[in-house]
Design a protein around this motif. Sequence first.
Motif, PDB file in Angstrom:
ATOM      1  N   GLY A 102       3.438   3.934   1.601  1.00 15.89           N
ATOM      2  CA  GLY A 102       4.884   4.030   1.108  1.00 15.89           C
ATOM      3  C   GLY A 102       5.039   2.844   0.056  1.00 15.89           C
ATOM      4  O   GLY A 102       6.327   2.627  -0.085  1.00 15.89           O
ATOM      5  N   GLU A 103       4.060   2.244  -0.431  1.00 14.50           N
ATOM      6  CA  GLU A 103       4.288   1.141  -1.313  1.00 14.50           C
ATOM      7  C   GLU A 103       5.129   1.456  -2.743  1.00 14.50           C
ATOM      8  O   GLU A 103       6.140   0.689  -3.141  1.00 14.50           O
ATOM      9  CB  GLU A 103       3.043   0.534  -1.762  1.00 14.50           C
ATOM     10  N   LYS A 104       4.941   2.751  -3.104  1.00 11.51           N
ATOM     11  CA  LYS A 104       5.828   3.211  -4.273  1.00 11.51           C
ATOM     12  C   LYS A 104       7.339   3.267  -3.608  1.00 11.51           C
ATOM     13  O   LYS A 104       8.204   2.824  -4.549  1.00 11.51           O
ATOM     14  CB  LYS A 104       5.382   4.591  -4.803  1.00 11.51           C
ATOM     15  N   TRP A 105       7.639   3.628  -2.458  1.00 10.84           N
ATOM     16  CA  TRP A 105       9.079   3.915  -2.247  1.00 10.84           C
ATOM     17  C   TRP A 105       9.444   2.427  -2.098  1.00 10.84           C
ATOM     18  O   TRP A 105      10.768   2.400  -2.397  1.00 10.84           O
ATOM     19  CB  TRP A 105       9.040   4.673  -0.998  1.00 10.84           C
ATOM     20  N   THR A 128      -0.721   8.085  -9.097  1.00 10.62           N
ATOM     21  CA  THR A 128      -0.494   9.404  -8.977  1.00 10.62           C
ATOM     22  C   THR A 128       0.163   9.453  -7.456  1.00 10.62           C
ATOM     23  O   THR A 128       0.236  10.597  -6.997  1.00 10.62           O
ATOM     24  CB  THR A 128      -1.673  10.247  -8.820  1.00 10.62           C
ATOM     25  N   GLY A 129       0.558   8.307  -7.097  1.00 15.62           N
ATOM     26  CA  GLY A 129       1.021   8.197  -5.666  1.00 15.62           C
ATOM     27  C   GLY A 129       2.358   9.030  -5.391  1.00 15.62           C
ATOM     28  O   GLY A 129       3.349   9.009  -6.319  1.00 15.62           O
ATOM     29  N   VAL A 180       1.959  -4.885 -14.605  1.00 12.73           N
ATOM     30  CA  VAL A 180       2.582  -5.504 -13.368  1.00 12.73           C
ATOM     31  C   VAL A 180       1.663  -5.560 -12.174  1.00 12.73           C
ATOM     32  O   VAL A 180       0.638  -5.147 -12.057  1.00 12.73           O
ATOM     33  CB  VAL A 180       3.778  -4.521 -12.923  1.00 12.73           C
ATOM     34  N   ASN A 181       2.158  -6.214 -11.172  1.00 12.56           N
ATOM     35  CA  ASN A 181       1.516  -6.480  -9.853  1.00 12.56           C
ATOM     36  C   ASN A 181       2.414  -6.706  -8.705  1.00 12.56           C
ATOM     37  O   ASN A 181       3.032  -7.818  -8.668  1.00 12.56           O
ATOM     38  CB  ASN A 181       0.637  -7.598 -10.018  1.00 12.56           C
ATOM     39  N   PHE A 182       2.444  -5.792  -7.852  1.00 11.34           N
ATOM     40  CA  PHE A 182       3.402  -6.081  -6.536  1.00 11.34           C
ATOM     41  C   PHE A 182       2.760  -6.614  -5.386  1.00 11.34           C
ATOM     42  O   PHE A 182       3.201  -6.340  -4.453  1.00 11.34           O
ATOM     43  CB  PHE A 182       4.154  -4.531  -6.530  1.00 11.34           C
ATOM     44  N   PHE A 183       1.588  -7.190  -5.635  1.00 12.22           N
ATOM     45  CA  PHE A 183       1.050  -7.718  -4.434  1.00 12.22           C
ATOM     46  C   PHE A 183       1.393  -9.328  -4.265  1.00 12.22           C
ATOM     47  O   PHE A 183       0.906  -9.760  -5.052  1.00 12.22           O
ATOM     48  CB  PHE A 183      -0.514  -7.384  -4.452  1.00 12.22           C
ATOM     49  N   ALA A 205       2.358  -4.279  -0.440  1.00 11.16           N
ATOM     50  CA  ALA A 205       3.079  -4.403  -1.702  1.00 11.16           C
ATOM     51  C   ALA A 205       4.577  -4.893  -1.652  1.00 11.16           C
ATOM     52  O   ALA A 205       5.154  -5.013  -0.243  1.00 11.16           O
ATOM     53  CB  ALA A 205       3.366  -3.208  -2.719  1.00 11.16           C
ATOM     54  N   GLY A 206       5.214  -5.638  -2.496  1.00 12.89           N
ATOM     55  CA  GLY A 206       6.442  -6.323  -2.486  1.00 12.89           C
ATOM     56  C   GLY A 206       6.686  -7.138  -1.476  1.00 12.89           C
ATOM     57  O   GLY A 206       5.633  -7.901  -0.918  1.00 12.89           O
TER      58      GLY A 206
END
Lengths: 466, 461
Positions: A212-215, A233-234, A276-279, A431-432
């Motif tokens: 659910g990282e995209k969400w 493509t998530g 970008v990088n959300f990790f 992520a996040g």
Amino acid sequence: MEITCSQVIGGTNTPCLVERQNSIITTGKTKNRIHCADDSIAGAVSQRACVFCGARVVLNPITDAAHLVHGPVGCASYTWDIRGSLSSGSEMFRNSFSTDLKERDVIFGGEKKLALCIDEIVQKYSPPAIFVYATCVVGIIGDDIIAVCKAASQRHVIDVIPVESSGFISGNKIIGYRAAGNALIRLITPKEGEIIPKTKKINFLGEYNLGGEKWLVERYLREMGIEINVACTGDSTVASLKQVPGGFLNLVQCTGSMHYVARLLEEEFGTPYIDVNFFGAYNTADSLRRIAQFYGEPHMIEAVERLIKRETERIQPDIEYYRTKLTGKRAAIYVGGAFKALAIIRQLRELGVEIVFCGTQTGKPEDYEQIHEMLNPGTVMVDDANPAEIERFLIEKKVDIMAGGVKERTLAHKLGVGFVDHNHDRKVCLAGFDGAINFAHEVYVTCCSPVWKQIRTHPDWEVYHG
Amino acid sequence: MDEKTPSVREVNENQCQICMPLGSVIAFKGIEQSMVIVHGSQGCSTYMRLAMVEHYNEPVDIASSSLNEKQTIYGGEENLRKGLDNVIRVYHPKVIGVVTTCMTETMGEDVGRMIDTYLTDRNLHDVDIIPISTPSYSGTSTEGYWTAVRDVIMYYAGPVSPNEGINIILPHVSPADIREIKRILDLMRIQYTLIPDISMTLDRPYGISYEKIPPGGTSREDIARMSGGRATIQFGYCCPDNLSPGALLEEKYGVPLHNLPLPVGLKNMDMFINTLISIAIKPVPESILLERGWLCDAMADAHKHMAEIKPVIFGEPELVYAVSSLCIENGSIPPIIATGTGSPQLRRHLETITRELDFAPLVADHVDFALIAKESDHLGVNLAIGHAGGKVLTERLNIPVVRTGFPIHDRIGAQRIRNLGYTGTVTLLEQMVNTHLEHKYQHYRQQIKSEYFDNGGIINA
């Protein structure tokens, strides 16, 4: 011809291959550049996969498409539901279709069977698109999948898209990412005369919605007043992907898989892109700030700062706690791509962990330069590492914790080393800001588990044993 | 009804089988000090490693000749030679299996000739290199497995003086299953050669020093003695004759073959013990009698629950047959029995044990999960027994799965699952019943209420 690695970097006598010498360097000690564009050496037990694998993992999360693997059944079987990607709608992508070629088909050609299989899928599910993946055998017998797909596409009036992913083209997944990229562009490109109106929304490339990282990232962006047009493509659909040209900006997260697509989109539709990088908390904050700056709207910049302050304060106590537990531990990283390696290096550093070994399957020279800059002198860097090398360095570098994929996990555990999963079938959000805590938590529970000490002790009765 | 599936389809949707070379690789992991090179594109070896690592939770090293576009055109000999050099340098194996893929078979690589030339050029005498032909479009992991076991035995077999040993040839079962078979043989003080033996190589205990090739496996010397053995017991009830290692030993060296079903369930296990007694003329120890008694007791405890269970059984033919037999002798009739492999032998044997039943199970080979799911739904299946592919049945039809067979990548402990012997059968039986009970009592109040109360008591409302 046998040499020991000690001639390369000093230490114990585990035999390594002399041909691999240039793919292993120690930071700070050598000015030589690491070799990383080389093909894997036969017999070296590379951890790399193949072109088909690269293509499949990129396209698989398109939720309502049917994915048809043209070849004998194995390739489809091994990649059935291979991703931890989540969907907000269709679950079509979790099926695995194969043309299941038999000896007869290999002799007489598989084109007819492919066409029949496409027809069956359309009849049963009416998917908006079918991706047809070429495997090794199909490449060798020369089935014209482009023609079959074109005819099927006209017959059913849907997108039937060939993915030229014959495994033998390369042992490097990057080539497969490119095959997937070409297929994506084909899907995205508007039909003649069709115009996709430009919006203020963003496209998020190289995001696969694992756990659910995209969400999660979408929530942050929404708070800033930005909407996601489509993620690639998530959790995407065929219809949503066709809106890609309407994007205002492309964010590129997994650079290995999506830089190529971002460049094509810039050429074709004039959409600019930023990396970008959300990790990790630092990367997340930095990425959100850069997005706001790109839009340049003051209320966005304010909203971002508010969000970062709030979230940072929220997670700080937990991160601090883990930091006190983890400071001084020693880590190894061996992952697929450089993007992931860089993100993990930074996160482990934030937790007080020292990196002593780092490698990737598919890193490029510029990636390794970046990794090199981030690492302390004396760190071992290995491109395309194999089990013998990983074993050697886990022991020699006294590693406490390793981050990597499934194949490395059992080796680490066998050697009594903790392990963090950072593979494409994981189901945990990393992520996040929430992901930063999940990551730190996972590092802590494995690195500091009492298990390692327990299983290393010998029972008192051992002295009486035969 | 078509031979292939009950409804003729071209597309395979959600696979119930794994590819042929993988079966060979698993067999080689049961040979002492052996390594495998998969001759083909690199992805194949990586996928096989992944599948095995996830299942056994053990490091699994499989080399590849890493063919690329150039070798696909000009031939892969140079890469194979280099691969052999490198594997020998790093792993120092005594045996190397060279397993072909659909790709190298299509290219027409003459692997046997290449190996002969290599051995001569390098003047190698202390390593045996055995080619195995496994074009994936000609079979599944089941055929790959039997091909490798047969070819390895054929490689080492020769005229030897007769010995007391009994040959035990196994299909793909878990390391824990193999340990159970060995325990029974040891209890009965029987001399034996068991092949392939993955009981240590794919389930090594923690604490012994880490070796690149794990200790254990059937030794070359033991394999060479098999042609002089007193008899062969092969759990290859569904193994086709042309791939049968036991049939080969019988034909070429006169070793009598007893081809038995896997010893799961009372009847099959009794058959194994009876066969052992008849060959070795040894008494059955008291402890085995007790174990049998405990199984009978468990069967009495289980029988009413088993009558409620309508299982779908799927996986490789040997396990599918044995589990079906266990269900039937405990009063549970499986509506569907399925395998991804083409197996007329399985069909034939199932026909024998299902003839007297109240209804005939649907037996399907060459099957995929699209068909298994459709028929399970249609026929009111309430329990699944098989590998992890069955998770779709849980996700989509709320049918719980008792996991056994290969691959199991979504649970831990696959290497420790034990179904064989009287004791293993008790475990499997109880797991089936308890999984069923947990599922049943989760919903029964709601179900009865909706059936008898919610419609205001009106029948057929």
